[in-house]
Motif scaffolding. Structure first.
Motif, PDB file in Angstrom:
ATOM      1  N   HIS A 125       0.854  -1.091  -0.163  1.00 49.51           N
ATOM      2  CA  HIS A 125       0.032  -0.050  -0.012  1.00 49.51           C
ATOM      3  C   HIS A 125       0.913   1.117  -0.123  1.00 49.51           C
ATOM      4  CE1 HIS A 125       0.531   0.770   4.373  1.00 49.51           C
ATOM      5  NE2 HIS A 125       0.181  -0.517   4.494  1.00 49.51           N
ATOM      6  N   SER A 126       0.293   2.210  -0.499  1.00 47.56           N
ATOM      7  CA  SER A 126       0.982   3.658  -0.338  1.00 47.56           C
ATOM      8  C   SER A 126      -0.156   4.632  -0.144  1.00 47.56           C
ATOM      9  CB  SER A 126       1.655   3.742  -1.921  1.00 47.56           C
ATOM     10  OG  SER A 126       2.240   5.067  -1.683  1.00 47.56           O
ATOM     11  N   VAL A 127      -0.105   5.194   1.121  1.00 49.94           N
ATOM     12  CA  VAL A 127      -1.192   6.022   1.536  1.00 49.94           C
ATOM     13  C   VAL A 127      -0.736   7.275   1.090  1.00 49.94           C
ATOM     14  CG1 VAL A 127      -2.530   6.668   3.604  1.00 49.94           C
ATOM     15  CG2 VAL A 127      -1.728   4.452   3.367  1.00 49.94           C
ATOM     16  N   VAL A 128      -1.628   8.274   0.563  1.00 47.95           N
ATOM     17  CA  VAL A 128      -1.315   9.436   0.379  1.00 47.95           C
ATOM     18  C   VAL A 128      -2.229  10.365   1.404  1.00 47.95           C
ATOM     19  CG1 VAL A 128      -1.422  11.217  -1.648  1.00 47.95           C
ATOM     20  CG2 VAL A 128      -0.893   9.016  -1.935  1.00 47.95           C
ATOM     21  N   PHE A 129      -1.553  11.254   1.909  1.00 52.39           N
ATOM     22  CA  PHE A 129      -2.401  12.113   2.833  1.00 52.39           C
ATOM     23  C   PHE A 129      -3.361  13.056   2.380  1.00 52.39           C
ATOM     24  CE2 PHE A 129      -2.369  16.484   5.304  1.00 52.39           C
ATOM     25  CZ  PHE A 129      -2.923  15.994   6.341  1.00 52.39           C
ATOM     26  N   GLY A 130      -4.717  13.108   2.714  1.00 51.18           N
ATOM     27  CA  GLY A 130      -5.605  13.683   2.261  1.00 51.18           C
ATOM     28  C   GLY A 130      -5.481  15.414   2.013  1.00 51.18           C
ATOM     29  N   GLY A 131      -4.642  15.856   2.720  1.00 50.20           N
ATOM     30  CA  GLY A 131      -4.358  17.195   2.581  1.00 50.20           C
ATOM     31  C   GLY A 131      -3.437  17.531   1.374  1.00 50.20           C
ATOM     32  N   PHE A 132      -3.133  16.579   0.535  1.00 50.06           N
ATOM     33  CA  PHE A 132      -2.393  16.775  -0.679  1.00 50.06           C
ATOM     34  C   PHE A 132      -3.280  17.021  -1.774  1.00 50.06           C
ATOM     35  CE2 PHE A 132       1.590  14.545   1.272  1.00 50.06           C
ATOM     36  CZ  PHE A 132       2.311  15.662   1.333  1.00 50.06           C
ATOM     37  N   GLU A 263      -4.021  -2.501  26.559  1.00 48.93           N
ATOM     38  CA  GLU A 263      -4.239  -1.061  26.757  1.00 48.93           C
ATOM     39  C   GLU A 263      -4.536  -0.261  25.586  1.00 48.93           C
ATOM     40  OE1 GLU A 263      -1.569  -0.627  30.942  1.00 48.93           O
ATOM     41  OE2 GLU A 263      -0.441  -0.592  29.064  1.00 48.93           O
ATOM     42  N   VAL A 264      -5.285   1.162  25.989  1.00 53.17           N
ATOM     43  CA  VAL A 264      -5.503   1.920  24.949  1.00 53.17           C
ATOM     44  C   VAL A 264      -4.284   2.815  24.425  1.00 53.17           C
ATOM     45  CG1 VAL A 264      -7.298   3.456  23.826  1.00 53.17           C
ATOM     46  CG2 VAL A 264      -7.838   1.545  25.399  1.00 53.17           C
ATOM     47  N   TYR A 265      -4.056   2.789  23.229  1.00 54.69           N
ATOM     48  CA  TYR A 265      -2.821   3.591  22.998  1.00 54.69           C
ATOM     49  C   TYR A 265      -3.443   4.782  21.887  1.00 54.69           C
ATOM     50  CZ  TYR A 265       1.714   4.646  20.786  1.00 54.69           C
ATOM     51  OH  TYR A 265       2.763   5.368  20.316  1.00 54.69           O
ATOM     52  N   TRP A 266      -2.847   5.854  21.925  1.00 51.21           N
ATOM     53  CA  TRP A 266      -3.650   6.973  21.092  1.00 51.21           C
ATOM     54  C   TRP A 266      -2.562   7.604  20.436  1.00 51.21           C
ATOM     55  CZ3 TRP A 266      -6.527  12.076  22.363  1.00 51.21           C
ATOM     56  CH2 TRP A 266      -6.963  12.372  21.263  1.00 51.21           C
ATOM     57  N   ALA A 267      -2.264   7.614  18.859  1.00 50.54           N
ATOM     58  CA  ALA A 267      -1.527   8.364  18.047  1.00 50.54           C
ATOM     59  C   ALA A 267      -2.560   9.352  17.439  1.00 50.54           C
ATOM     60  CB  ALA A 267      -0.497   7.858  17.307  1.00 50.54           C
ATOM     61  N   ALA A 268      -2.474  10.558  17.864  1.00 56.28           N
ATOM     62  CA  ALA A 268      -3.378  11.761  17.375  1.00 56.28           C
ATOM     63  C   ALA A 268      -2.712  12.250  16.072  1.00 56.28           C
ATOM     64  CB  ALA A 268      -3.640  12.758  18.471  1.00 56.28           C
ATOM     65  N   SER A 269      -2.336  11.740  15.011  1.00 59.56           N
ATOM     66  CA  SER A 269      -1.899  11.985  13.823  1.00 59.56           C
ATOM     67  C   SER A 269      -2.894  11.705  12.557  1.00 59.56           C
ATOM     68  CB  SER A 269      -0.403  11.383  13.793  1.00 59.56           C
ATOM     69  OG  SER A 269       0.118  11.387  12.627  1.00 59.56           O
ATOM     70  N   ASP A 270      -2.316  11.331  11.637  1.00 58.89           N
ATOM     71  CA  ASP A 270      -3.052  10.889  10.368  1.00 58.89           C
ATOM     72  C   ASP A 270      -2.469   9.751   9.719  1.00 58.89           C
ATOM     73  OD1 ASP A 270      -5.041  12.657   8.201  1.00 58.89           O
ATOM     74  OD2 ASP A 270      -3.944  11.041   7.334  1.00 58.89           O
ATOM     75  N   VAL A 271      -3.222   8.719   9.205  1.00 56.35           N
ATOM     76  CA  VAL A 271      -2.669   7.614   8.519  1.00 56.35           C
ATOM     77  C   VAL A 271      -1.833   7.949   7.310  1.00 56.35           C
ATOM     78  CG1 VAL A 271      -4.447   6.010   9.193  1.00 56.35           C
ATOM     79  CG2 VAL A 271      -4.911   7.311   7.181  1.00 56.35           C
ATOM     80  N   GLY A 272      -2.131   8.975   6.791  1.00 50.71           N
ATOM     81  CA  GLY A 272      -1.061   9.564   5.788  1.00 50.71           C
ATOM     82  C   GLY A 272       0.368   9.731   6.045  1.00 50.71           C
TER      83      GLY A 272
END
Ligand code: COA
Ligand code: AMP
Length: 621
Positions: A125-132, A263-272
């Motif tokens: 896969h190659s994820v492209v950030f939605g803000g591009f 446990e719950v782990y949260w990265a507040a970022s974007d999959v892109g």
């Protein structure tokens, strides 16, 4: 324990169809290969394994979307159903091992499902950030030549609905490579028109699909390509392999972040972004954690208490985000009043990365949250952190301004221009002695030469990080600046060179320069200076407005390119090099000296006047 022992042990925690008998193939530097004869599958290690080991009823993914007012969760068993079915959708479209799939999606669980489904069948896969914007997507489509693109009808930003589908259509129009199939998730906020014969509706395709199992792949087979900014408009396709990613990310969850399965782990970022790949999707799932997909911002969705609500409601134990998010919260709620509304007593640590964390922000976060706030340094290329305070090994004293010491596996050095080591405390190029540990990039897609030249040629035997900094007497590393034209806007890595290429394309622009200027909220912002062609008889403001729009249309809103002005000439050295550093110092309100090599000192008066008219120096001063 030696590094080799660590990576041998880390491999013990991986599920292999065929266990590797060799740890490292170092026969072809700098193309090192970890676990070269292992056979595994990343999706099995992220999803199936937990169901097989009896944890199917545990939550795997929580989707929390304040911008759409929705929440939803998946247990590991439910995630397995979705992922194996979507893998079936991809397989029915002819996607198989080694094929590429581009994922251009907002922060919805289907993005994670699509990524895991690719991994399940050995597709890359190659994820492209939605803000591009379309053009950036088109460049990636041409480089990755995907068989299928997975996208959504729209994304939801606090101030608007972003229609993704027209951007995708335009990108395919621009690209020379035409993907055979697009699979579109129709979101209720805005539906997209589907092109008969090419586009499939996600729901319909899932309804008709048969679930498929995991395809065993070689440890060194690519898991994904993630494009990142370099110094030119051609992004670098960072390739990560499968076995190294599983071993290193799983290891990092306990040893760096100190979280246990369940446990719950949260990265507040974007999959892109790389943070999203490693710590929204793969790391937490390899480790059997519950991960969070948060579709919202730190402020304004609806207020600066947004993060505290999520921590309280979902019992987040460890959180990861970029310093800019905390600067945004602090700006709106300096006293931390919103914190009092929520119970954050279960949070054990906050990790920050993506840009240098200024000591003020770190100290503020630590005082308000009363937990260790850990700045850690990493890059898209490395995939996980180079330096960190490894909470699962031994917590070191926190020194604001430093991401602490190198993580096991990274031998960090500081070299001068000639490649000689510099004494402790002195600034130089930050480099890492080869080999890099498992999970770091193995090459650049379609660009083996560039991999070698851009990263391994200047200092033979070392990986050049592109960052400058120093190591103090206690072995603490300080990352101070980039050595290239890459800037960091709100934790997003952007190329000023790419912006210059877009500006230079404007018919009235003869010459231009883009520099990164300091900004209190976003860390840096781009600023463009334009020299117009002789004879252009238009209002400079008109050209500036068009130039700003052109960068937004070609690179995307994420570039935050809003500062731009016309000047009569650019300051240069006598040999023709644009004096970007001097202009940056003036804009940032730093002390500066007239460079001895400048060809025409008089131009500096105009530059100061133009920057002054733009309100600079301001925020960063
Ligand atoms: N799809 C479409 N557009 C997007 C987008 C997406 N996925 N993400 C951002 N954008 C747009 C925004 O709407 C904004 O457009 P605008 O110019 O019309 O306002 C522009 O891109 C810039 O977005 P952003 O960088 O998010 O800035 P912001 O001003 O909206 O918010 C912060 C500022 C600090 C709150 C925000 O940058 C933030 O939360 N940063 C966290 C950092 C982070 O996640 N870093 C990743 C590495 S860990
Ligand atoms: P990216 O590849 O988008 O993750 O960006 C990587 C770059 O961000 C690095 O090369 C650094 O310039 C910067 N960076 C990331 N984390 C840190 C940090 N903790 N301290 C200083 N700079 C950082």
């Amino acid at each position: 324990m030696s590094d080799n022992q660590i990576w041998r042990e880390a491999a013990e925690a991986v599920h292999w169809y065929q266990k590797p008998t060799r740890l490292l193939d170092d026969s072809n530097p700098p193309f090192y290969r970890w676990y070269p004869d292992g056979v595994t599958n990343a999706c099995y290690n992220a999803v199936d394994i937990h169901v097989d080991q009896g944890r199917g009823e545990q939550l795997a993914v929580i989707y929390d979307s304040p911008v759409t007012g929705s929440k939803h969760s998946y247990t590991y068993s439910q995630l397995l159903v979705e992922v194996s079915r979507f893998a079936g959708v991809l397989a029915s479209q002819g996607v198989g091992k080694g094929d590429r799939v581009i994922v251009y999606m907002p922060m919805v669980p289907e993005a994670l499902i699509a990524m895991l489904a690719c991994a399940r069948i050995g597709a890359i896969h190659s994820v492209v950030f939605g803000g591009f914007a379309s053009n950036e997507l088109a460049v990636r489509i041409d480089d990755a030549t995907p068989r299928v693109v997975v996208s959504a009808s729209c994304g939801v930003e606090p101030n608007r609905i972003v229609a993704y589908k027209p951007l995708l259509d335009q990108a395919i129009e621009l690209a020379a490579h035409k993907p055979g199939r697009c699979i579109i998730l129709q979101r209720p906020m805005q539906q997209a028109d589907l092109q008969p014969g090419r586009d499939l509706d996600w729901e319909e395709a899932m309804g008709a699909a048969e679930p498929v199992g995991c395809t065993p792949v070689g440890a060194n087979d690519p898991l994904y390509i993630l494009y990142t900014s370099g110094t030119t408009g051609q992004p670098k396709g960072v390739v990560r392999d499968t076995g190294g990613s599983i071993a290193s990310l799983k290891w990092s969850m306990k040893n760096i972040y100190n979280v246990d399965p369940g446990e719950v782990y949260w990265a507040a970022s974007d999959v892109g972004w790389v943070v999203g790949h490693s710590y929204i999707v793969y790391g937490p799932l390899f480790n059997g954690n519950t991960t969070l997909i948060y579709e919202g911002k730190p402020v304004g969705t609806p207020d600066p208490g947004a993060f505290w609500r999520v921590i309280d409601e979902h019992k987040v134990r460890v959180m990861f985000t970029a310093p800019t998010a905390f600067r945004a919260i602090r700006k709106e709620d300096p006293e931390g009043k919103y914190l009092e509304k929520y119970d954050h007593s279960g949070l054990r640590a906050l990790f920050l990365a993506g840009e240098r964390c200024d000591p003020n922000t770190l100290e503020w976060a630590q005082e308000k949250l009363q937990v260790p706030v850990i700045d850690h340094w990493w890059q898209t290329e490395t995939g996980w952190s180079i330096c960190a305070n490894c909470l699962g090994i031994e917590q070191l004293p926190i020194v604001p301004g430093s991401p602490a010491r190198p993580v096991p596996g990274y031998d960090v050095r500081v070299l001068d221009r000639d490649g000689s080591p510099v004494p402790a405390g002195e600034i130089g190029a930050l480099v890492i002695k080869s080999p890099l540990p498992p999970g770091t990039f193995t090459t650049l897609w379609n660009a083996e030469d560039r991999y070698q030249k851009a990263y391994f040629s200047r200092f033979p035997g070392y990986y050049e990080t592109g960052d400058a900094g120093y190591i103090d007497d206690n072995g603490y590393v300080f990352v101070m600046a980039r050595t290239d034209d890459v800037i960091n806007v709100a934790g997003h890595r952007l190329s000023t060179g790419a912006m210059e290429e877009v500006l230079a394309d404007h018919p009235d622009v003869a010459e231009c320069a883009v520099i990164g200027i300091a900004d209190k909220l976003k860390g840096q912002l781009p600023l463009g200076l334009l020299v117009l062609n002789a004879g252009v008889d238009r209002q400079p403001g008109e050209v500036v407005a068009e130039a700003i729009q052109q960068v937004r249309d070609r690179i995307g809103p994420v570039a935050a390119f809003k500062h731009c002005a016309v000047v009569s000439r650019l300051p240069k050295t006598r040999s023709g090099k644009i004096l970007r550093g001097t202009m940056r110092s003036i804009a940032d309100g730093e002390a500066w000296k007239m460079p001895a090599t400048i060809d025409d000192p008089a131009i500096m008066d105009e530059i100061m006047e133009v920057l002054g008219a733009m309100g600079l120096p301001s925020a960063g001063a």
